[in-house]
Design an enzyme around this catalytic site. Structure first.
Site, short mmCIF file in Angstrom:
data_model
loop_
_atom_site.label_atom_id
_atom_site.label_comp_id
_atom_site.label_asym_id
_atom_site.label_seq_id
_atom_site.Cartn_x
_atom_site.Cartn_y
_atom_site.Cartn_z
N GLU A 167 10.29 38.73 1.28
CA GLU A 167 9.22 39.92 1.00
C GLU A 167 9.14 40.73 2.19
OE1 GLU A 167 5.68 38.57 -2.29
OE2 GLU A 167 5.64 37.44 -0.32
N GLU A 196 1.53 33.44 -9.64
CA GLU A 196 0.33 32.96 -10.25
C GLU A 196 -0.03 33.47 -11.68
OE1 GLU A 196 -0.75 31.89 -6.04
OE2 GLU A 196 0.51 33.14 -7.42
N HIS A 216 4.09 38.26 -9.28
CA HIS A 216 2.96 37.40 -8.50
C HIS A 216 3.05 36.00 -9.51
CE1 HIS A 216 -0.76 36.08 -6.68
NE2 HIS A 216 -1.48 36.08 -7.66
N GLU A 236 -3.40 40.58 -2.49
CA GLU A 236 -3.22 39.13 -2.06
C GLU A 236 -2.85 39.19 -0.37
OE1 GLU A 236 -1.47 35.05 -3.56
OE2 GLU A 236 0.01 36.51 -3.40
N HIS A 238 -0.68 38.59 2.71
CA HIS A 238 0.62 38.56 2.99
C HIS A 238 0.80 38.59 4.61
CE1 HIS A 238 1.30 39.21 -1.16
NE2 HIS A 238 2.62 38.93 -1.04
N ASP A 253 2.43 42.75 -3.66
CA ASP A 253 2.95 42.04 -5.02
C ASP A 253 2.79 43.17 -5.98
OD1 ASP A 253 3.27 39.67 -3.96
OD2 ASP A 253 1.72 38.65 -4.90
N HIS A 293 6.30 32.91 0.61
CA HIS A 293 5.41 34.02 0.55
C HIS A 293 5.13 34.66 1.94
CE1 HIS A 293 1.44 35.94 -0.73
NE2 HIS A 293 1.23 35.63 0.44
#
Length: 267
Positions: free
Chosen positions: A187, A120, A118, A32, A34, A43, A182
């Protein structure tokens, strides 16, 4: 014996580790976007690097991480509009989890820990584990009873707000909430500590969507997605924050795995 990466071990080495009581520590993440400064692998790379640190303390075998997760959502990951973001449908991910944990159990592991990174993926991992259990795939092949499966869906549920306050003490807007973090302070700090070679420092930026509602809307209005893919203040990240956070997470996960699964110490 080689280890802890399963991909670098032979089958007799994996068999010996499982017989010795090693925990299969499997990371599930995503591919994904970033932002412009972090790779698509964040992730699944962060939990892998944390797992390698746990392996210095506990006897674990680390299967290859699950690199594709459930579909990215615009308000928490930017959504599918960014090139490179590659996702699985929910039903596909559930079946992947069911198959992998079932095969790890069939391979002799008496304990499995699944570490998610993650948002989701939440609830889907539990569903996959439950389907494996209902199918009888989590029974030990030696007849010794059920395989224990530990699921860590949201690692930050292990911490109080006070324990995490150091991350946001210099942020202009304070703690924006985990969905808005995010590719931001947390992160970016972890990547600076764990894989600094993959951080494009000169491209670190602060950003946010023009409008951030409490609901999702389909189709997603452009103003609901930050143009860079960064959802908060990435510039407030630091190596020191990342090292402190990584140490906290590794300590907490090591204690939890020890309590729930009772693995031997690292060989």
């Amino acid at each position: 014996m080689h280890g802890p990466l399963m991909s670098e071990m032979t089958w007799p080495e994996v068999d010996a580790a499982a017989r010795a009581g090693a925990v299969a520590l499997w990371s599930v993440g995503a591919t994904e976007q970033h932002g412009p400064h972090l790779p698509l692998s964040v992730d699944h790379l962060i939990p892998l690097e944390l797992s390698l640190r746990i392996a210095r303390r506990l006897h674990v075998v680390i299967p290859p991480p699950q690199a594709f997760g459930n579909r990215s959502r615009p308000l928490s990951g930017g959504g599918p509009s960014f090139p490179g973001t590659t996702s699985l449908r929910a039903g596909t991910l559930v079946q992947v989890v069911r198959d992998v944990v079932g095969q790890l159990a069939a391979g002799g592991f008496r304990s499995i820990a699944v570490l998610n990174w993650h948002g989701e993926n939440v609830n889907l991992l539990h569903e996959g584990i439950e389907l494996a259990r209902e199918a009888g795939d989590l029974e030990r092949p030696d007849g010794g009873g059920p395989v224990r499966v530990m699921l860590i869906e949201r690692v930050f549920n292990a911490f109080s707000e006070a324990e995490m306050a150091f991350l946001f003490e210099d942020a202009r807007e304070g703690f924006p909430g985990w969905p808005a973090e995010h590719a931001a302070i947390m992160e970016t700090s972890l990547m600076l500590a764990l894989r600094p070679d993959l951080v494009r420092r000169e491209l670190i930026a602060d950003d946010r969507a023009a409008v951030r509602p409490f609901y999702d809307l389909t189709p997603t209005p452009p103003e609901h997605v930050a143009a860079s893919g960064v959802l908060a203040e990435a510039s407030r990240a630091s190596v020191a924050k990342g090292e402190r956070l990584a140490a906290l997470i590794v300590d907490r996960l090591t204690a939890a795995i020890s309590e729930a699964l009772d693995p031997p110490a690292a060989p």
